[in-house]
Design a protein around this motif. Structure first.
Motif, PDB file in Angstrom:
ATOM      1  N   PRO A 532     -28.449  80.608  77.622  1.00 23.58           N
ATOM      2  CA  PRO A 532     -27.632  80.721  76.409  1.00 23.58           C
ATOM      3  C   PRO A 532     -26.240  81.266  76.678  1.00 23.58           C
ATOM      4  CG  PRO A 532     -29.073  82.615  76.596  1.00 23.58           C
ATOM      5  CD  PRO A 532     -29.411  81.697  77.752  1.00 23.58           C
ATOM      6  N   TYR A 533     -25.333  80.948  75.761  1.00 25.24           N
ATOM      7  CA  TYR A 533     -24.079  81.670  75.699  1.00 25.24           C
ATOM      8  C   TYR A 533     -24.382  83.135  75.394  1.00 25.24           C
ATOM      9  CZ  TYR A 533     -21.773  77.110  75.029  1.00 25.24           C
ATOM     10  OH  TYR A 533     -21.321  75.830  75.168  1.00 25.24           O
ATOM     11  N   ARG A 534     -23.461  84.007  75.762  1.00 23.74           N
ATOM     12  CA  ARG A 534     -23.591  85.401  75.354  1.00 23.74           C
ATOM     13  C   ARG A 534     -23.489  85.500  73.834  1.00 23.74           C
ATOM     14  NH1 ARG A 534     -22.215  89.704  78.716  1.00 23.74           N
ATOM     15  NH2 ARG A 534     -20.928  90.574  77.031  1.00 23.74           N
ATOM     16  N   LEU A 535     -24.153  86.479  73.267  1.00 21.41           N
ATOM     17  CA  LEU A 535     -24.175  86.590  71.814  1.00 21.41           C
ATOM     18  C   LEU A 535     -22.811  86.961  71.236  1.00 21.41           C
ATOM     19  CD1 LEU A 535     -24.292  89.845  70.733  1.00 21.41           C
ATOM     20  CD2 LEU A 535     -26.474  89.709  71.913  1.00 21.41           C
ATOM     21  N   ASP A 536     -21.878  87.439  72.084  1.00 20.60           N
ATOM     22  CA  ASP A 536     -20.542  87.750  71.593  1.00 20.60           C
ATOM     23  C   ASP A 536     -19.491  86.743  72.062  1.00 20.60           C
ATOM     24  OD1 ASP A 536     -20.900  88.619  74.162  1.00 20.60           O
ATOM     25  OD2 ASP A 536     -20.086  90.625  73.863  1.00 20.60           O
ATOM     26  N   ASP A 537     -19.917  85.583  72.570  1.00 20.69           N
ATOM     27  CA  ASP A 537     -19.009  84.480  72.872  1.00 20.69           C
ATOM     28  C   ASP A 537     -18.883  83.571  71.644  1.00 20.69           C
ATOM     29  OD1 ASP A 537     -18.571  85.280  75.463  1.00 20.69           O
ATOM     30  OD2 ASP A 537     -20.080  83.951  76.335  1.00 20.69           O
ATOM     31  N   ASN A 538     -17.822  82.769  71.620  1.00 17.41           N
ATOM     32  CA  ASN A 538     -17.644  81.715  70.601  1.00 17.41           C
ATOM     33  C   ASN A 538     -17.648  82.254  69.177  1.00 17.41           C
ATOM     34  OD1 ASN A 538     -17.717  79.705  72.652  1.00 17.41           O
ATOM     35  ND2 ASN A 538     -19.961  79.719  72.575  1.00 17.41           N
ATOM     36  N   LEU A 539     -17.241  83.499  68.981  1.00 17.05           N
ATOM     37  CA  LEU A 539     -17.241  84.062  67.636  1.00 17.05           C
ATOM     38  C   LEU A 539     -16.198  83.368  66.759  1.00 17.05           C
ATOM     39  CD1 LEU A 539     -17.624  87.855  68.433  1.00 17.05           C
ATOM     40  CD2 LEU A 539     -19.333  86.362  67.393  1.00 17.05           C
ATOM     41  N   ARG A 540     -16.552  83.186  65.508  1.00 18.89           N
ATOM     42  CA  ARG A 540     -15.617  82.557  64.565  1.00 18.89           C
ATOM     43  C   ARG A 540     -14.366  83.419  64.390  1.00 18.89           C
ATOM     44  NH1 ARG A 540     -16.333  81.896  58.642  1.00 18.89           N
ATOM     45  NH2 ARG A 540     -18.401  82.800  58.870  1.00 18.89           N
ATOM     46  N   LEU A 541     -14.547  84.718  64.428  1.00 17.77           N
ATOM     47  CA  LEU A 541     -13.409  85.636  64.403  1.00 17.77           C
ATOM     48  C   LEU A 541     -13.187  86.139  65.827  1.00 17.77           C
ATOM     49  CD1 LEU A 541     -14.184  87.506  61.066  1.00 17.77           C
ATOM     50  CD2 LEU A 541     -12.831  85.449  61.423  1.00 17.77           C
ATOM     51  N   GLY A 542     -13.676  87.323  66.164  1.00 13.27           N
ATOM     52  CA  GLY A 542     -13.551  87.812  67.533  1.00 13.27           C
ATOM     53  C   GLY A 542     -12.358  88.722  67.728  1.00 13.27           C
ATOM     54  N   GLY A 543     -12.361  89.417  68.856  1.00 12.03           N
ATOM     55  CA  GLY A 543     -11.326  90.395  69.122  1.00 12.03           C
ATOM     56  C   GLY A 543      -9.932  89.822  69.225  1.00 12.03           C
ATOM     57  N   ASP A 544      -9.793  88.535  69.505  1.00  4.25           N
ATOM     58  CA  ASP A 544      -8.474  87.915  69.627  1.00  4.25           C
ATOM     59  C   ASP A 544      -8.094  87.109  68.392  1.00  4.25           C
ATOM     60  OD1 ASP A 544     -10.367  85.961  69.924  1.00  4.25           O
ATOM     61  OD2 ASP A 544      -9.458  85.025  71.687  1.00  4.25           O
ATOM     62  N   TYR A 545      -8.791  87.334  67.282  1.00 11.61           N
ATOM     63  CA  TYR A 545      -8.519  86.573  66.060  1.00 11.61           C
ATOM     64  C   TYR A 545      -7.305  87.177  65.352  1.00 11.61           C
ATOM     65  CZ  TYR A 545      -9.224  84.724  61.314  1.00 11.61           C
ATOM     66  OH  TYR A 545      -9.064  84.113  60.093  1.00 11.61           O
ATOM     67  N   VAL A 546      -6.204  86.436  65.340  1.00 12.86           N
ATOM     68  CA  VAL A 546      -4.980  86.858  64.653  1.00 12.86           C
ATOM     69  C   VAL A 546      -4.504  85.661  63.830  1.00 12.86           C
ATOM     70  CG1 VAL A 546      -2.664  87.811  64.845  1.00 12.86           C
ATOM     71  CG2 VAL A 546      -4.399  88.389  66.564  1.00 12.86           C
ATOM     72  N   PRO A 547      -4.987  85.532  62.601  1.00 13.03           N
ATOM     73  CA  PRO A 547      -4.643  84.340  61.816  1.00 13.03           C
ATOM     74  C   PRO A 547      -3.203  84.380  61.321  1.00 13.03           C
ATOM     75  CG  PRO A 547      -5.857  85.888  60.458  1.00 13.03           C
ATOM     76  CD  PRO A 547      -5.841  86.464  61.853  1.00 13.03           C
ATOM     77  N   TRP A 548      -2.708  83.212  60.994  1.00 13.97           N
ATOM     78  CA  TRP A 548      -1.409  83.072  60.336  1.00 13.97           C
ATOM     79  C   TRP A 548      -1.518  83.625  58.923  1.00 13.97           C
ATOM     80  CZ3 TRP A 548      -0.294  78.271  57.158  1.00 13.97           C
ATOM     81  CH2 TRP A 548       1.021  78.293  56.633  1.00 13.97           C
ATOM     82  N   GLU A 549      -0.552  84.447  58.520  1.00 16.50           N
ATOM     83  CA  GLU A 549      -0.547  85.026  57.172  1.00 16.50           C
ATOM     84  C   GLU A 549       0.649  84.482  56.396  1.00 16.50           C
ATOM     85  OE1 GLU A 549      -2.812  86.533  55.814  1.00 16.50           O
ATOM     86  OE2 GLU A 549      -3.999  87.603  57.308  1.00 16.50           O
ATOM     87  N   PRO A 550       0.480  83.388  55.684  1.00 17.11           N
ATOM     88  CA  PRO A 550       1.619  82.809  54.962  1.00 17.11           C
ATOM     89  C   PRO A 550       1.913  83.552  53.662  1.00 17.11           C
ATOM     90  CG  PRO A 550      -0.354  81.525  54.528  1.00 17.11           C
ATOM     91  CD  PRO A 550      -0.746  82.588  55.518  1.00 17.11           C
ATOM     92  N   ASP A 551       3.169  83.459  53.220  1.00 14.80           N
ATOM     93  CA  ASP A 551       3.511  83.906  51.875  1.00 14.80           C
ATOM     94  C   ASP A 551       2.882  82.937  50.881  1.00 14.80           C
ATOM     95  OD1 ASP A 551       5.040  86.029  52.774  1.00 14.80           O
ATOM     96  OD2 ASP A 551       6.862  84.805  52.890  1.00 14.80           O
TER      97      ASP A 551
END
Length: 1024
Positions: A532-551
């Motif tokens: 299996p993949y690690r349980l903390d791989d392929n997260l929908r969010l994750g530690g590097d999740y920085v979404p675009w924040e539009p006005d």
């Protein structure tokens, strides 16, 4: 039989890159497969995740029209070495329904009930059939499929087989593995066979020879022999062991059941083509006892005693879940029926007679401790409502106002029922140790299965590491109790890595050998269950999740003012994919396309704000625009979605930015600017109506306005409601109940003014002093629905100016058109969130029925004494609710059949727009139009919404629906309710203005709308 050396899977780990020429694969799939082959960015984004914490963008999606077409798709994937994932309803919580693979989606076409054998209680189905749809078809035989997960309105049998699903009814019927006769399966290498229980003679026959099937059966026999002792020692003897492969199904005591072995294998071993199911009789009568306890651990302690009464279902619910539902206003009526307590056991009994079911319930009540309160129901309505309290668990515990977001990850562990109370105490201590507070716990307590959502921080590296540490400790805890990591949802990615804790390294080797036997190249849903993949791989969010924040223009107050949080609100439960009940999601019901479900659209918006997305161009994205095109903006999801995704608002926001500074579709001008157009038409309504009746003029006008050619242009009234009000001379009557403002919305004022006159008559009869604004006003609805939000804000601001004095005096505002009323109650405060008068407008706006029920409770409406078919407007259903209307109709003696038929399909501008007609009519034919046609001539048709009335009128039903105000006003006059609608005049109406002049006037308005829309859009352009 000789021992067989079993191969292990290929050395390639799933994390390593699998080189596939996606374009060549797409080309070959399209050439060879009878189905829809989609490798576009929008489709891939819609299938990038399921109901879990994980995200993997697929290579492409294949929607086969037949089982044989799916078999051909597997052959093409094999030729290219492409990974493959067979997907059901996509609601999995463990990540098994997303992968970097070719996804087979069965739900659009392969959903047939192929045969029914009532005598032997069996049926054969295709994998895409939805459980509730299957059981509706089986009802005529008095049979049903027993296992019933909470997602029963939208989960498929193929997905249930893949997951080995259970649900609350598993207390009586067991898991899917206990309710299968045979499976027809296909291996990745192309071997197709029916499998099931296998006696010794058949096993010997199927193991003989040199073919692939014989190789498989010899390998399975060797696996059984090699691991029999460990299977008996290490597999927990509990009813909810869902983790791992069902190798125990090969043991002699289970009949060498290969179908059982493959159940729960999550598309990692085979593709299921057809299934022969074992059915059970539908219970004739039920009784539900709800027991109240001091806390959930005490309730769990009492489970063994309750089990002695042999219930058909036994569920546990804690006070936290009830509190969350109260906060979200879910199941409010049912919550009032609960007994005293801070935790509850819901215990259902079945019987052939009501007396039998009641006797079982009475025996439990008589045996319960004296300090345990209870309620008890044996009618279908109360039982159904109370079960919704339990089935709403996932949605109720996600996105709770004022609470941190909660996530799956440890949501369905199972332990022996006699140790459940102690397990919950230890689990709560673990929550506290990791500073996760007090998450709700609930679940299938009769089988020791516990559901929960935990406030993991999945957006920082430290938070993800903390989550991982908790899950590892929780796995040790449940193994120490002799339990299963998964009691229902499967292993997928979230638990695959942890299985060694539960089964030990030798059985994990056995799982890998089984995988190597069926799928030596590791192409079937790689990375799930084994290797299996690690349980903390392929997260929908994750530690590097920085979404675009539009006005944004809308404030999005329920998501902290962030569009990215609104786009991530969907948790994938898939209720929007149900085929009956509620309003959500009409376009999915018409097309059966994931991309046209609320969930699919939410996925695309989520991908749009990511920085590593397959969806390019942010607000300018064509993929998102296309997915939103068939959104009716009905707002059904605002209420029906368990986490209140409001796709109508998201669509309006997107359209605002997508078309900023550039031309819009023609319909955005002709229908978005309808209030302005209607005011110009009011100068010569008879002329415009006559022109619209001329075929070539109507065709040209509809083409110019982007209107569907199949639609008729609604007839404008010759006298507007506001003109009538001025001629009448204003308010009348003593007004002893106070003053109210009747809102002259565009649809009532210009098209159906009789409704406004009727409302005034009713309100004055009830003792109110009625006012109507004496200047042109509008709520801005048409500009909102077409995404012209800056104009909508200005229009709404002018409305506030007109109403300000009345609002500050506390005068109620009565809305007659539900969609306009909903703007005041919902959209307005999100467009102008800092204006206190907008908040006053929200608080003081009422429907006609709400005002009469709340402020004239002692007024007796006139006796109508009639039957009626009632269509609720979607916005009323979603924002205001319909309870006041029910009460008022009942007081008036109307026997109302309030349809649970979904959206009418017209939905404001949607059904009028070119390209939408077929979907619009498909929505109407799903429930509304058949109900209207079936109603006899003495039955009234009621619809407060202009769109609903227009859809019925233009569908050739021969019926003209009434507004509630018209029904009550007719009763006051002692008349039969008859609709008063404007009729198109004859050609002589052209004389005052002439055809050229009228056409020129209309074109001038349209041109002005275009110029104004483009100019304002350019000035307000925002983007990335």
């Amino acid at each position: 039989m000789d021992q067989v050396d079993l191969p292990l899977p290929a050395v390639r780990r799933p994390q390593e890159h699998i080189d596939v020429d996606a374009e060549a694969l797409r080309r070959d799939l399209r050439a060879r497969v009878d189905g829809e082959v989609r490798f576009d960015a929008g489709t891939r984004a819609a299938y990038s995740t399921d109901g879990s914490n994980y995200r993997q963008v697929p290579i492409g999606v294949v929607i086969p029209r037949t089982v044989e077409a799916a078999e051909e798709a597997v052959a093409v994937c094999r030729a290219h070495g492409a990974p493959l994932l067979s997907r059901g309803g996509g609601t999995s919580l463990a990540g098994e329904c997303c992968n970097t693979a070719v996804v087979l989606d069965w739900t659009k076409y392969c959903h047939r009930l192929l045969s029914v054998d009532p005598e032997n209680r069996r049926c054969v189905v295709e994998p895409g059939i939805v459980l509730d749809d299957l059981n509706r078809q089986l009802a005529e035989y008095g049979l049903q499929y027993g296992p019933k997960p909470a997602t029963h309105p939208n989960c498929t049998l193929g997905g249930m087989i893949g997951n080995n699903s259970c649900g609350s009814t598993a207390q009586a019927y067991g898991k899917v593995v206990d309710n299968l006769h045979r499976l027809q399966v296909l291996t990745y290498d192309g071997t197709r066979m029916w499998v099931g229980r296998t006696d010794d003679a058949e096993l010997e026959r199927r193991s003989a020879g040199d073919g692939r099937e014989a190789e498989l059966y010899r390998g399975l026999t060797a696996l059984r022999d090699r691991y029999a002792r460990l299977l008996r020692e290490r597999y927990p003897d509990i009813p909810r062991r869902v983790s791992g492969y069902n190798l125990d199904s090969l043991l002699p005591e289970h009949g060498f059941d290969v179908a059982g072995l493959l159940t729960g294998s999550e598309s990692t071993l085979v593709t299921v083509l057809r299934a022969e199911l074992e059915l059970v009789p539908v219970p004739k009568h039920s009784a539900l006892v709800v027991l109240g306890y001091r806390d959930i651990c005490e309730a769990a302690d009492h489970v063994p005693a309750v089990l002695e009464h042999e219930p058909a279902a036994l569920e546990g619910v804690d006070h936290q879940l009830i509190h969350f539902q109260q906060e979200k206003h879910l199941n409010t009526g049912a919550l009032e029926e609960l007994p005293d307590g801070h935790a509850y056991l819901m215990v259902q009994f079945s019987g052939d007679t009501r007396e039998q079911a009641d006797a079982k319930a009475r025996a439990l009540v008589d045996a319960k401790p004296d300090d345990v309160d209870h309620t008890w129901y044996d009618d279908e309505q109360h039982i159904r409502e109370l079960w919704l309290v339990r089935e709403s668990g996932l949605g109720a515990t996600a996105h709770v106002p004022g609470q941190p977001d909660t996530w799956e990850g440890w949501e369905d562990s199972a332990v022996p029922v006699d140790r459940l109370g102690d397990y919950l105490r230890d689990l709560k201590r673990l929550y506290e140790e990791f500073d996760y507070g007090h998450p709700s716990v609930y679940g299938h307590f009769g089988h020791g299965c516990v559901h929960t959502r935990i406030p993991f921080d999945l957006e920082s590296e430290a938070g993800v590491a903390h989550m991982r540490a908790f899950v590892e400790r929780a796995a040790d805890l449940v193994v120490g109790y002799g339990g299963s990591l998964s009691g229902e949802h499967g292993d997928g990615q979230s638990r695959g890595e942890l299985l060694v804790k539960m089964f030990g390294p030798e059985l994990i080797e056995g799982f890998e050998r089984l995988k190597g036997l069926f799928d030596p190249g590791n192409r079937m849903n790689p990375g799930k269950i084994v290797l299996p993949y690690r349980l903390d791989d392929n997260l929908r969010l994750g530690g590097d999740y920085v979404p675009w924040e539009p006005d944004t223009v809308f404030a999005f107050p329920h998501d902290g003012g962030k569009f990215s949080r609104a786009a991530a609100r969907c948790v994938g439960v898939g209720k929007c994919r149900s085929s009956e009940g509620g309003v959500m999601c009409p376009s999915y019901r018409a097309t059966r396309e994931e991309e046209h479900s609320t969930r699919g659209r939410a996925r695309l918006l989520f991908e749009m704000v990511r920085n590593d997305s397959p969806v390019p161009d942010s607000w300018r994205s064509r993929e998102v625009r296309d997915a939103l095109d068939l959104c009716l903006a009905c707002k059904g999801c605002k209420t029906d979605c368990p986490v209140n995704v409001d796709m109508a608002t998201y669509k309006a926001e997107f359209l605002h930015h997508h078309y900023a500074g550039r031309p819009r579709p023609l319909a955005h001008y002709s229908m978005g600017w309808l209030p302005a157009v209607a005011r110009v038409v009011a100068l010569a309504p008879r002329t415009v109506n006559a022109l619209a009746a001329v075929p070539w003029v109507a065709r040209a006008a509809k083409a110019l306005g982007g209107v569907a050619p199949e639609r008729d242009v609604p007839v404008f009234a010759e006298q507007r409601f506001t003109d009538w009000w001025r001629e009448r001379g204003g308010p009348r009557g003593d007004g002893h109940r106070g003053e109210v403002v009747v809102w002259p919305d565009t649809f009532t004022d210009h098209f159906h003014p009789a409704i406004g006159r009727a409302a005034v008559e009713v309100l004055e009869a009830a003792g109110f002093r009625v006012k109507v604004p004496d200047t042109a006003v509008c709520c801005g609805l048409t500009w909102i629905s077409t995404g012209q939000l800056n104009i909508a804000r200005r229009v709404l601001g002018r409305t506030i100016d007109v109403l300000r004095e009345d609002l500050r005096r506390g005068t109620p505002v009565v809305g007659l058109e539900p969609s306009c009323t909903a703007v005041f109650r919902s959209d307005g405060p999100e467009l102008l969130p800092k204006d206190p008068d907008v908040e006053r407008l929200r608080a003081q706006t009422r429907t006609l029925a709400e005002l009469l029920v709340e402020r004239a409770g002692d007024w007796q409406p006139p006796a109508v004494d009639a039957r009626a078919v009632v269509q609720r407007h979607c916005h009323q259903y979603a924002v205001m609710g319909f309870e006041a209307e029910r009460k008022l109709l009942e007081r008036a003696g109307v026997d109302a059949d309030v349809l649970d038929a979904g959206c009418c399909g017209l939905a404001g501008n949607f059904g009028f727009e070119k390209g939408h007609y077929e979907v619009s009519m498909a929505c109407a034919e799903a429930g509304l139009l058949p109900a209207v046609r079936d109603a006899d001539d003495t039955t009234l048709v009621l619809a407060d919404g202009f769109s609903c009335r227009t859809q019925v009128e233009q569908a050739g039903t021969g019926r003209t629906p009434l507004h509630l105000a018209e029904v009550l006003a007719a009763g006051l006059r002692g008349q039969e309710p008859e609709p008063e609608r404007p009729a198109p005049p004859g050609p002589r109406a052209l004389l005052p203005l002439g055809a050229a002049g009228a056409a020129a006037a209309g074109l001038a308005v349209l041109a002005a709308a275009r110029r104004s829309g483009r100019g304002r859009g350019r000035a307000s352009s925002r983007g990335r």
